[in-house]
Scaffold this motif. Structure first.
Motif, PDB file in Angstrom:
ATOM      1  N   LEU A 164       0.821  -1.208   0.000  1.00 46.19           N
ATOM      2  CA  LEU A 164       0.000   0.000   0.000  1.00 46.19           C
ATOM      3  C   LEU A 164       0.854   1.257   0.000  1.00 46.19           C
ATOM      4  O   LEU A 164       0.498   2.270  -0.622  1.00 46.19           O
ATOM      5  CB  LEU A 164      -0.941  -0.008   1.208  1.00 46.19           C
ATOM      6  CG  LEU A 164      -1.972  -1.140   1.248  1.00 46.19           C
ATOM      7  CD1 LEU A 164      -2.764  -1.082   2.542  1.00 46.19           C
ATOM      8  CD2 LEU A 164      -2.901  -1.075   0.042  1.00 46.19           C
ATOM      9  N   THR A 165       1.980   1.198   0.684  1.00 45.77           N
ATOM     10  CA  THR A 165       2.869   2.359   0.729  1.00 45.77           C
ATOM     11  C   THR A 165       3.444   2.670  -0.643  1.00 45.77           C
ATOM     12  O   THR A 165       3.493   3.820  -1.080  1.00 45.77           O
ATOM     13  CB  THR A 165       4.009   2.123   1.729  1.00 45.77           C
ATOM     14  OG1 THR A 165       3.448   1.939   3.038  1.00 45.77           O
ATOM     15  CG2 THR A 165       4.961   3.319   1.764  1.00 45.77           C
ATOM     16  N   VAL A 166       3.882   1.636  -1.358  1.00 46.79           N
ATOM     17  CA  VAL A 166       4.452   1.843  -2.693  1.00 46.79           C
ATOM     18  C   VAL A 166       3.406   2.433  -3.638  1.00 46.79           C
ATOM     19  O   VAL A 166       3.713   3.293  -4.461  1.00 46.79           O
ATOM     20  CB  VAL A 166       5.003   0.518  -3.252  1.00 46.79           C
ATOM     21  CG1 VAL A 166       5.411   0.677  -4.709  1.00 46.79           C
ATOM     22  CG2 VAL A 166       6.191   0.058  -2.428  1.00 46.79           C
ATOM     23  N   LEU A 167       2.154   1.980  -3.511  1.00 48.92           N
ATOM     24  CA  LEU A 167       1.100   2.489  -4.386  1.00 48.92           C
ATOM     25  C   LEU A 167       0.638   3.884  -3.981  1.00 48.92           C
ATOM     26  O   LEU A 167      -0.079   4.542  -4.734  1.00 48.92           O
ATOM     27  CB  LEU A 167      -0.106   1.553  -4.367  1.00 48.92           C
ATOM     28  CG  LEU A 167       0.102   0.148  -4.932  1.00 48.92           C
ATOM     29  CD1 LEU A 167      -1.209  -0.614  -4.899  1.00 48.92           C
ATOM     30  CD2 LEU A 167       0.645   0.210  -6.340  1.00 48.92           C
ATOM     31  N   GLY A 168       1.029   4.334  -2.800  1.00 52.58           N
ATOM     32  CA  GLY A 168       0.534   5.614  -2.323  1.00 52.58           C
ATOM     33  C   GLY A 168      -0.931   5.555  -1.944  1.00 52.58           C
ATOM     34  O   GLY A 168      -1.643   6.562  -1.976  1.00 52.58           O
ATOM     35  N   ALA A 169      -1.407   4.369  -1.576  1.00 52.25           N
ATOM     36  CA  ALA A 169      -2.822   4.169  -1.269  1.00 52.25           C
ATOM     37  C   ALA A 169      -3.102   4.495   0.192  1.00 52.25           C
ATOM     38  O   ALA A 169      -2.213   4.434   1.043  1.00 52.25           O
ATOM     39  CB  ALA A 169      -3.220   2.725  -1.559  1.00 52.25           C
ATOM     40  N   PRO A 170      -4.363   4.846   0.505  1.00 51.83           N
ATOM     41  CA  PRO A 170      -4.716   5.072   1.906  1.00 51.83           C
ATOM     42  C   PRO A 170      -4.758   3.758   2.668  1.00 51.83           C
ATOM     43  O   PRO A 170      -4.746   2.676   2.082  1.00 51.83           O
ATOM     44  CB  PRO A 170      -6.110   5.702   1.804  1.00 51.83           C
ATOM     45  CG  PRO A 170      -6.667   5.184   0.520  1.00 51.83           C
ATOM     46  CD  PRO A 170      -5.490   5.051  -0.402  1.00 51.83           C
ATOM     47  N   GLY A 171      -4.841   3.837   3.987  1.00 46.51           N
ATOM     48  CA  GLY A 171      -4.951   2.644   4.813  1.00 46.51           C
ATOM     49  C   GLY A 171      -3.658   1.897   5.011  1.00 46.51           C
ATOM     50  O   GLY A 171      -3.672   0.683   5.232  1.00 46.51           O
ATOM     51  N   ALA A 172      -2.513   2.611   4.949  1.00 46.95           N
ATOM     52  CA  ALA A 172      -1.217   1.935   5.012  1.00 46.95           C
ATOM     53  C   ALA A 172      -0.576   1.991   6.396  1.00 46.95           C
ATOM     54  O   ALA A 172       0.547   1.514   6.556  1.00 46.95           O
ATOM     55  CB  ALA A 172      -0.260   2.530   3.978  1.00 46.95           C
ATOM     56  N   THR A 173      -1.256   2.559   7.392  1.00 43.02           N
ATOM     57  CA  THR A 173      -0.691   2.537   8.732  1.00 43.02           C
ATOM     58  C   THR A 173      -0.766   1.124   9.297  1.00 43.02           C
ATOM     59  O   THR A 173      -1.559   0.290   8.828  1.00 43.02           O
ATOM     60  CB  THR A 173      -1.441   3.492   9.668  1.00 43.02           C
ATOM     61  OG1 THR A 173      -2.776   2.991   9.886  1.00 43.02           O
ATOM     62  CG2 THR A 173      -1.518   4.898   9.072  1.00 43.02           C
ATOM     63  N   GLU A 174       0.020   0.841  10.310  1.00 41.65           N
ATOM     64  CA  GLU A 174       0.046  -0.524  10.853  1.00 41.65           C
ATOM     65  C   GLU A 174      -1.323  -0.928  11.393  1.00 41.65           C
ATOM     66  O   GLU A 174      -1.791  -2.050  11.153  1.00 41.65           O
ATOM     67  CB  GLU A 174       1.094  -0.639  11.957  1.00 41.65           C
ATOM     68  CG  GLU A 174       1.201  -2.063  12.508  1.00 41.65           C
ATOM     69  CD  GLU A 174       2.326  -2.226  13.516  1.00 41.65           C
ATOM     70  OE1 GLU A 174       2.382  -3.279  14.175  1.00 41.65           O
ATOM     71  OE2 GLU A 174       3.148  -1.290  13.642  1.00 41.65           O
ATOM     72  N   ASP A 175      -1.987  -0.021  12.115  1.00 40.13           N
ATOM     73  CA  ASP A 175      -3.310  -0.354  12.660  1.00 40.13           C
ATOM     74  C   ASP A 175      -4.319  -0.612  11.560  1.00 40.13           C
ATOM     75  O   ASP A 175      -5.134  -1.537  11.646  1.00 40.13           O
ATOM     76  CB  ASP A 175      -3.808   0.787  13.554  1.00 40.13           C
ATOM     77  CG  ASP A 175      -3.061   0.853  14.884  1.00 40.13           C
ATOM     78  OD1 ASP A 175      -2.406  -0.144  15.245  1.00 40.13           O
ATOM     79  OD2 ASP A 175      -3.134   1.910  15.548  1.00 40.13           O
ATOM     80  N   GLU A 176      -4.273   0.196  10.506  1.00 39.83           N
ATOM     81  CA  GLU A 176      -5.210   0.012   9.396  1.00 39.83           C
ATOM     82  C   GLU A 176      -4.945  -1.291   8.659  1.00 39.83           C
ATOM     83  O   GLU A 176      -5.883  -1.991   8.249  1.00 39.83           O
ATOM     84  CB  GLU A 176      -5.117   1.198   8.440  1.00 39.83           C
ATOM     85  CG  GLU A 176      -5.687   2.492   8.998  1.00 39.83           C
ATOM     86  CD  GLU A 176      -5.398   3.695   8.110  1.00 39.83           C
ATOM     87  OE1 GLU A 176      -6.267   4.582   8.007  1.00 39.83           O
ATOM     88  OE2 GLU A 176      -4.290   3.761   7.534  1.00 39.83           O
ATOM     89  N   VAL A 177      -3.687  -1.632   8.470  1.00 38.67           N
ATOM     90  CA  VAL A 177      -3.351  -2.881   7.794  1.00 38.67           C
ATOM     91  C   VAL A 177      -3.776  -4.073   8.641  1.00 38.67           C
ATOM     92  O   VAL A 177      -4.281  -5.073   8.120  1.00 38.67           O
ATOM     93  CB  VAL A 177      -1.842  -2.930   7.480  1.00 38.67           C
ATOM     94  CG1 VAL A 177      -1.431  -4.318   6.998  1.00 38.67           C
ATOM     95  CG2 VAL A 177      -1.491  -1.890   6.417  1.00 38.67           C
ATOM     96  N   ARG A 178      -3.582  -3.991   9.957  1.00 42.14           N
ATOM     97  CA  ARG A 178      -4.038  -5.068  10.843  1.00 42.14           C
ATOM     98  C   ARG A 178      -5.550  -5.285  10.694  1.00 42.14           C
ATOM     99  O   ARG A 178      -6.017  -6.413  10.517  1.00 42.14           O
ATOM    100  CB  ARG A 178      -3.701  -4.737  12.302  1.00 42.14           C
ATOM    101  CG  ARG A 178      -2.264  -5.045  12.691  1.00 42.14           C
ATOM    102  CD  ARG A 178      -1.982  -4.639  14.126  1.00 42.14           C
ATOM    103  NE  ARG A 178      -0.672  -5.126  14.541  1.00 42.14           N
ATOM    104  CZ  ARG A 178      -0.452  -6.272  15.170  1.00 42.14           C
ATOM    105  NH1 ARG A 178      -1.482  -7.062  15.457  1.00 42.14           N
ATOM    106  NH2 ARG A 178       0.767  -6.649  15.511  1.00 42.14           N
TER     107      ARG A 178
END
Length: 417
Positions: free
Chosen positions: A64-78
């Motif tokens: 998600l970080t490479v794509l520049g997409a939202p929801g890439a924080t650790e809590d959001e990914v969890r």
């Protein structure tokens, strides 16, 4: 299905390759930090009988970080991976599994949005430490969940004929309303190329905040001071050609740039709802355009603001235009389909005797002082029943899906490390 955000802009700008080593180093640092306590492939989260490993967490966050997409924080990914495991369990119980060839098609489409071949796409991600399996898992979840929700809820989600009638504003009551944000970019022959590039960049944005920020910075519409946000509008008030375009969006989606005279428009769908009050349709719309020299200059906009305070209705404009050339004031009555798209769009936002100063003419040299005079009711049907039925079905499927995941979470045993 929103699979890509600003990826094509990132790739075209050449941003991805220079940062790849840094991102890969960050991934290595994360894995090193976890290795002191547990293996990279040990459980980070247990969701009922299934696990999410530290490796999967890091891979999804990196993706998600490479794509520049939202929801890439650790809590959001969890949270995202927990929901994904719950979805997989429900689909496994139902015997639903997406075919490998369908997953490949999904990945191909994903890469095409970034104007890349699949091999180029996976190679670029690989240079940033993202494995092909991470991409396949992400796409497979999206596709299989769509099939599962459709198979389970489609019969309940389909609207009845009466519900379609109400959404179209027929049968005496009911209607469909849309909540949107807008960006109107002024265009002159000299700025056309630059405006088109800007519009393409905006169309790739993700999230409401990003679109709102762009509206505040670039839009010429009066809504720019509120981040481009419009109030709820009856679907039937929108220009006929725009109605199916908006109905084809999912919440958060942005339209492709739409060409208007002297402008480019983009819209983001923020909501869709059925209402019990009637959504009228109109056979004729009466409006006036008072052309003011100077375009959108500060001086002309100030004069337009003063004029707005001086008049109460369209007839008052005749006195303002007295002794001026005949073309200065235009009073027009036309059916919705006959009205130019830019004018129709502005009229859809106005109540009777309200004014818009968004539009320009004569290559931006003239400001159009647009006033809505009257609307004549009609029971005609420009938006097709199929468009409305599909929009209602998708809205309800999304609601069923969200409710199911919430219930699965409530019933699950989730243990996080």
């Amino acid at each position: 299905m929103q699979l890509i955000s600003r990826f094509s802009r990132i790739v075209r700008s050449g941003w991805l390759k220079p940062v790849a080593p840094a991102l890969a180093a960050a991934l290595l640092a994360l894995s090193t930090g976890h290795s002191q306590a547990q293996s990279l492939f040990s459980p980070a989260i247990k969701v009922n009988q299934d696990i999410v490993t530290w490796y999967e967490l890091q891979q999804r966050q990196q993706f998600l970080t490479v794509l520049g997409a939202p929801g890439a924080t650790e809590d959001e990914v969890r949270d995202s991976l927990i929901d994904e495991r719950l979805r997989k369990q429900a689909m496994r119980d139902a015997g639903i599994e997406v075919a490998p060839e369908d997953i490949q098609v999904g990945i191909d489409e994903f890469a095409a949005r970034g104007r890349l071949s699949t091999d180029e796409f996976l190679q670029l991600l690989g240079e940033s430490g993202v494995s092909p399996e991470t991409v396949r898992d992400f796409v497979a979840d999206q596709l299989s969940w769509r099939d599962y929700v459709s198979s389970r809820f489609l019969s309940q989600a389909r609207p009845s004929e009466d519900e379609i009638n109400r959404a179209l504003g027929q049968a005496g009551s009911g209607g469909l309303q849309v909540l949107m944000s807008e960006i109107i970019i002024p265009v002159t022959p000299q700025t056309l190329a630059q405006a088109e590039l800007l519009a393409e960049e905006i169309a790739l944005l993700e999230g409401f905040d990003a679109f709102s920020s762009a509206a505040t910075q670039y839009s010429a519409a009066g809504t720019r001071d509120d981040g481009g946000r419009l109030e709820w509008l009856n679907l039937t008030d929108l220009p006929p050609a725009l109605q199916p375009v908006i109905l084809g969006l999912k919440t958060g989606d942005i339209t492709q740039p739409l060409s208007l005279p002297n402008a480019i428009a983009l819209f983001q769908l923020r909501g869709l709802r059925e209402v019990s009050t009637s959504a009228p349709r109109y056979s004729k719309i009466d409006y006036a355009i008072y052309n003011m020299a100077g375009g959108r200059s500060a001086e002309t906009l100030a004069k337009a603001a003063e004029l707005r305070e001086q008049i109460d209705n369209c007839d008052d404009l005749y006195g303002i235009a007295k002794d001026q050339p005949a073309g200065v004031l235009q009073r027009i009555e036309a059916s919705p389909s006959e009205i130019p798209r830019d004018v129709a769009l502005e009229l859809s936002k106005l109540d009777l005797n309200e004014v818009s100063t968004t539009l320009t003419g004569n290559n931006g040299q003239t400001l159009k002082f647009l006033m809505l005079c009257t609307r004549t009711l009609d029971r005609g049907e420009d938006t097709t029943r199929v468009d409305v039925a599909n929009a209602l079905t998708q809205q309800r499927l999304q609601a069923f899906a969200e409710s199911l995941v919430e219930q699965l979470r409530a019933d699950a045993t989730i243990i996080e490390q």
